[in-house]
Design a protein around this motif. Structure first.
Motif, PDB file in Angstrom:
ATOM      1  N   GLU A  80       0.805  -1.224   0.000  1.00 24.45           N
ATOM      2  CA  GLU A  80       0.000   0.000   0.000  1.00 24.45           C
ATOM      3  C   GLU A  80       0.841   1.279   0.000  1.00 24.45           C
ATOM      4  OE1 GLU A  80      -3.140   0.865  -0.453  1.00 24.45           O
ATOM      5  OE2 GLU A  80      -3.956  -1.147  -0.584  1.00 24.45           O
ATOM      6  N   ASP A 111      -1.740   3.686 -11.650  1.00 21.13           N
ATOM      7  CA  ASP A 111      -3.147   3.606 -11.258  1.00 21.13           C
ATOM      8  C   ASP A 111      -3.376   2.603 -10.130  1.00 21.13           C
ATOM      9  OD1 ASP A 111      -2.725   1.202 -12.576  1.00 21.13           O
ATOM     10  OD2 ASP A 111      -4.323   1.488 -14.058  1.00 21.13           O
ATOM     11  N   GLY A 112      -2.307   2.303  -9.393  1.00 24.47           N
ATOM     12  CA  GLY A 112      -2.400   1.308  -8.329  1.00 24.47           C
ATOM     13  C   GLY A 112      -2.140  -0.101  -8.806  1.00 24.47           C
ATOM     14  N   THR A 113      -1.694  -0.227 -10.070  1.00 24.57           N
ATOM     15  CA  THR A 113      -1.327  -1.532 -10.624  1.00 24.57           C
ATOM     16  C   THR A 113       0.083  -1.473 -11.187  1.00 24.57           C
ATOM     17  OG1 THR A 113      -2.099  -1.171 -12.912  1.00 24.57           O
ATOM     18  CG2 THR A 113      -3.740  -1.959 -11.313  1.00 24.57           C
ATOM     19  N   ALA A 142      -2.688  -5.647  -9.294  1.00 27.51           N
ATOM     20  CA  ALA A 142      -2.982  -4.528  -8.396  1.00 27.51           C
ATOM     21  C   ALA A 142      -2.120  -4.632  -7.147  1.00 27.51           C
ATOM     22  CB  ALA A 142      -4.454  -4.533  -8.014  1.00 27.51           C
ATOM     23  N   GLN A 144      -2.489  -1.678  -4.850  1.00 24.82           N
ATOM     24  CA  GLN A 144      -3.203  -0.784  -3.948  1.00 24.82           C
ATOM     25  C   GLN A 144      -4.693  -1.110  -3.995  1.00 24.82           C
ATOM     26  OE1 GLN A 144      -2.098   3.123  -5.375  1.00 24.82           O
ATOM     27  NE2 GLN A 144      -0.372   3.219  -3.949  1.00 24.82           N
ATOM     28  N   ASN A 147      -7.032   0.840  -6.426  1.00 30.66           N
ATOM     29  CA  ASN A 147      -6.551   0.906  -7.803  1.00 30.66           C
ATOM     30  C   ASN A 147      -7.704   1.243  -8.749  1.00 30.66           C
ATOM     31  OD1 ASN A 147      -7.401  -1.773  -9.355  1.00 30.66           O
ATOM     32  ND2 ASN A 147      -6.855  -2.379  -7.264  1.00 30.66           N
TER      33      ASN A 147
END
Length: 170
Positions: A80, A111-113, A142, A144, A147
């Motif tokens: 995270e 984008d969290g990925t 992913a 996060q 995401n």
């Protein structure tokens, strides 16, 4: 150019390589580490590091030990709070029972990925065991919870090898 870039490039060349015979866990990567016939995602990481002459990779053949080694070196980031970079080692948990798979970060998608290259998995969109799928594949994962692709988070954290910068290469 950096060792991390060389590492990612060497791994990408292996995309599409499959174990032979199918469902055997027999690969050149397992032969290299002396663990042929066993799950080989970590052997893929170790083989790739050796191909570029990098000797500082913590042993990831047994993935929980690889994660512990990065943690012990202070080179670990929780999923995270991480800012993954190409060449980082991503550690995964698919079954909720602990770290069971490992791959190489190709890029942070912002984008969290992340895009990864992984040994012993299945191509995106195909069914099969994510941690024992029999092929070297480029994946989107992913890391996060928030995401933008709304994908489930299987990344536990990232290890960052201590890469050297190669000079004189254009």
């Amino acid at each position: 150019m950096t060792q991390a870039n060389d590492f990612v490039a060497k791994a990408r060349i292996q995309q599409g390589v499959k174990e032979n015979p199918p469902n055997s866990n027999k690969t050149i990567y397992g032969q290299f580490t002396g663990h042929n016939g066993q799950p080989w995602c970590g052997s893929f990481v170790m083989w790739t590091a050796a191909q570029i002459g990098f000797k500082g990779m913590p042993n990831c053949v047994y993935t929980p030990a690889g994660a512990a080694a990065f943690q012990g070196q202070g080179r670990w980031s929780n999923h995270e709070t991480a800012k993954p970079q190409p060449g980082d080692i991503a550690f995964f948990n698919f079954d909720g029972k602990g770290i069971e798979h490992v791959g190489i970060v190709v890029k942070d998608n912002g984008d969290g990925t992340v895009t990864t290259i992984e040994g012993n998995t299945v191509p995106d969109g195909q069914t099969g065991a994510e941690a024992d799928g029999g092929e070297v594949c480029l994946k989107t994962r992913a890391y996060q919870a928030a995401n933008k692709r709304k994908m489930p988070v299987f990344v536990v954290g990232f290890g960052r090898p201590k890469w050297a910068i190669l000079k004189g290469i254009l």
